[in-house]
Enzyme design. Structure first.
Site, PDB file in Angstrom:
ATOM      1  NE  ARG A  12      44.677  39.920  34.198  1.00 48.38           N
ATOM      2  CZ  ARG A  12      43.841  40.291  33.639  1.00 48.38           C
ATOM      3  NH1 ARG A  12      43.817  42.178  33.867  1.00 48.38           N
ATOM      4  NH2 ARG A  12      42.441  40.549  34.571  1.00 48.38           N
ATOM      5  N   GLY A  13      43.270  37.389  31.803  1.00 52.46           N
ATOM      6  CA  GLY A  13      41.470  38.005  31.350  1.00 52.46           C
ATOM      7  C   GLY A  13      41.276  36.719  29.917  1.00 52.46           C
ATOM      8  CB  ALA A  14      38.937  34.469  29.692  1.00 48.19           C
ATOM      9  NE  ARG A  63      46.889  31.412  32.154  1.00 46.20           N
ATOM     10  CZ  ARG A  63      46.824  32.318  33.383  1.00 46.20           C
ATOM     11  NH1 ARG A  63      46.067  33.343  33.347  1.00 46.20           N
ATOM     12  NH2 ARG A  63      45.706  32.090  34.744  1.00 46.20           N
ATOM     13  CD  GLN A  74      45.365  39.038  39.055  1.00 45.30           C
ATOM     14  OE1 GLN A  74      45.774  38.350  40.614  1.00 45.30           O
ATOM     15  NE2 GLN A  74      46.133  37.686  38.249  1.00 45.30           N
ATOM     16  CG  ASP A 133      39.133  33.016  33.284  1.00 44.12           C
ATOM     17  OD1 ASP A 133      39.111  33.923  34.676  1.00 44.12           O
ATOM     18  OD2 ASP A 133      40.369  33.390  33.284  1.00 44.12           O
ATOM     19  CE  LYS A 148      42.939  35.102  38.753  1.00 33.92           C
ATOM     20  NZ  LYS A 148      44.253  34.487  37.893  1.00 33.92           N
TER      21      LYS A 148
END
Lengths: 356, 356
Positions: free
Chosen positions: B51-53, B85, B206, B247, B258
């Site tokens: 995860r994480g853009a 996503r 996270q 994001d 987030k």
């Protein structure tokens, strides 16, 4: 509608015992704790098996009944119970009332109460139990009064209005139907169909575990959110009012309540949403001028890093886990008490309301 | 200091495979996922193993390498990965770059790439892998550039200054050292001793699981808090700057990140604390005018009610669980990009910075 559970129940007479619903097990299991010693009660308060400022007060009062024995004075028992948690003033208020039972000169003289004849001790214990029951009964009535005053105050909200709440302030937090949540119950009873947004309330999830459970049982529409989503829900226009309880209110109206309340109150002001507090007069502490003097309980970091029997952070990290924060009076549109609504919130209006 | 883990690693040549650190298992276990099909990659992105853009973009690029085969076109594979996503624009940006590899006429002609001779297919796959590696390398360089620009921007912070962050934006969120967290790493490298306040970041933690882990590994002072405590920490004067990742950033600077970021940004403004965003140019989506057009992923309610492998709310309750919120440009003091600092944040400054 009567809630189908008992948060706090004294069974029997002066030789009786205290049954508490273990709120740490909700909503998974309904387990009742049988407290037969004052140590049991201290533990139950400390580990949050019972929580919510009014409920802590009622529980502590019954705890005194269990603790006072030949060779163990009321003061000793009250001093001990006072160490269970530091912030909710209802605890100290209830213990003070119990202490006074021992201080009033009676016939037979109070001296005989300690280590005196069995008959004398019973007399003191009867008075202690009567006082604890009175505190419990009064709390029930205070809940009912707050519910009415609060529902009157919010009578102009449209049907289906969104009300956001934080932590748990219902029948699990009091000897009666609740503080803030009782207002919502009363709105529902009056046919207003409130729509409740429930902050899950980290770290111990009283919103998710307890408030959602109470609302579900009463058939009130509610949606659970993470605490950090409250701002977004407000921005979406879904929240017409915010209402929470309180653990201690200073003379100027500054209000200690569950960590996150100050955040919600600040966001409510940004969005022009009124922020209300519901609390009985027993939650006011006029001995302190402002919220700066309210002692804030620091809870173990494990509540954050290991709250669900599972490590959710690396071992040995620093955690800052205050159980409460203080919402300044200027963010509070009104305080709903059992004696009426305090509005605007100021030292003068609080003084007037609490000296009724 | 090089981080001792690999978030995303391609092993071998064009017949190679992708190794991802399974972030859902951190910090309890370091488990690596071996992705050998594009379906593996899709699943890894969907269930937030990665995860994480920026990391999603890099991962998807490698996923294309795994997916394109005789009878399965680049477009087909990209369309599929694009469904993993919806919010992080880096995903679509990376897939667009991979698509273009197939669109550029080459010798041998691209038509032969699909179902053509083995040699021809290899040529396309070599180009795809080279492009994925380039995206990965560029992301590393972008992280380093953001770290430098960000540390320059924050150079005036006093030693030991408190910096609050939300979610994870470090080496686990990117192909390099991170976005917002890389700025903090760079400040530490320059001897500024930043003190980091880490929002745990519900529902998936996270911050607690990943950011605390990265900071611990690098020996940077940090304290974990519940998201709802951020306002209190700000009020206590412990926070001199807030910095998060992004994001997707719209043309006007509105920034999706987030869930909870908007809350933190709003509170920062109330307390007069500058709120910064760090994101590479690949996170800007100039095709949309404002944050209103950013699609916000709705995640399953179980993340909130059952996030600890244990029910934390009654069964069948309503949950609102948006994965992201949008922070309006006016709350953002500056956006730190790999091409420089955008400040003030406006359509003009963003246009100028991204067209460098």
């Amino acid at each position: 509608m009567i809630s189908p559970f008992h948060t706090i129940r004294w069974i029997g007479g002066i030789d009786g015992h205290l049954i508490l619903l273990d709120q740490t097990r909700l909503p998974v299991e309904n387990v009742y704790l049988d407290c037969r010693t004052v140590e049991d009660v201290w533990q139950a308060i400390r580990r949050l098996a019972v929580r919510g400022a009014p409920a802590i007060g009622v529980t502590a009062a019954y705890g005194v009944c269990l603790g006072v024995k030949p060779g163990r004075s009321i003061d000793e028992v009250c001093d001990y119970l006072a160490t269970s948690r530091p912030t909710a003033v209802n605890l100290f208020w209830a213990l003070e009332r119990m202490r006074r039972v021992g201080q009033v000169p009676r016939d037979p003289p109070i001296d005989e109460a300690y280590g005196g004849s069995r008959g004398t001790r019973h007399t003191l214990q009867e008075r202690l139990l009567a006082e604890a029951r009175a505190i419990h009964d009064e709390d029930r009535q205070q809940c009912a009064a707050m519910a009415r005053f609060g529902a009157d105050l919010l009578a102009d909200l449209p049907d289906g209005a969104g009300i956001l709440t934080h932590c748990n302030t219902g029948a699990l937090a009091t000897g009666g139907d609740g503080t803030a949540l009782a207002v919502i119950f009363e709105l529902a009873r009056r046919g207003k169909r409130p729509y409740v947004w429930v902050d899950e309330t980290r770290p111990l999830l009283q919103g998710a575990r307890l408030t959602m459970w109470e609302l579900q049982q009463r058939g009130i529409d509610a949606t659970l959110i993470c605490d950090s989503a409250a701002a977004q829900v407000m921005r979406e226009g879904s929240v017409q009012a915010v209402i929470t309880g309180a653990d201690r209110i200073a003379a100027n109206g500054d209000t200690a309540n569950k960590i996150g309340t100050f955040s919600v109150a600040t966001l409510a002001q940004v969005f022009g949403i009124p922020f209300y507090v519901a609390a009985p007069a027993t939650t006011f502490d006029l001995s302190i001028a402002s919220g700066r003097e309210i002692p804030i309980e620091q809870r173990p970091g494990e509540e954050v890093t290991n709250g669900f029997d599972k490590p959710t952070a690396p071992a040995d990290v620093n955690v800052y886990n205050p159980a409460f924060d203080v919402t300044p009076a200027e963010l509070i549109a009104a305080i709903i008490t059992d004696r009426g609504v305090v509005r605007p919130v100021s030292e003068d209006t609080i003084h007037a309301a609490t000296s009724v």
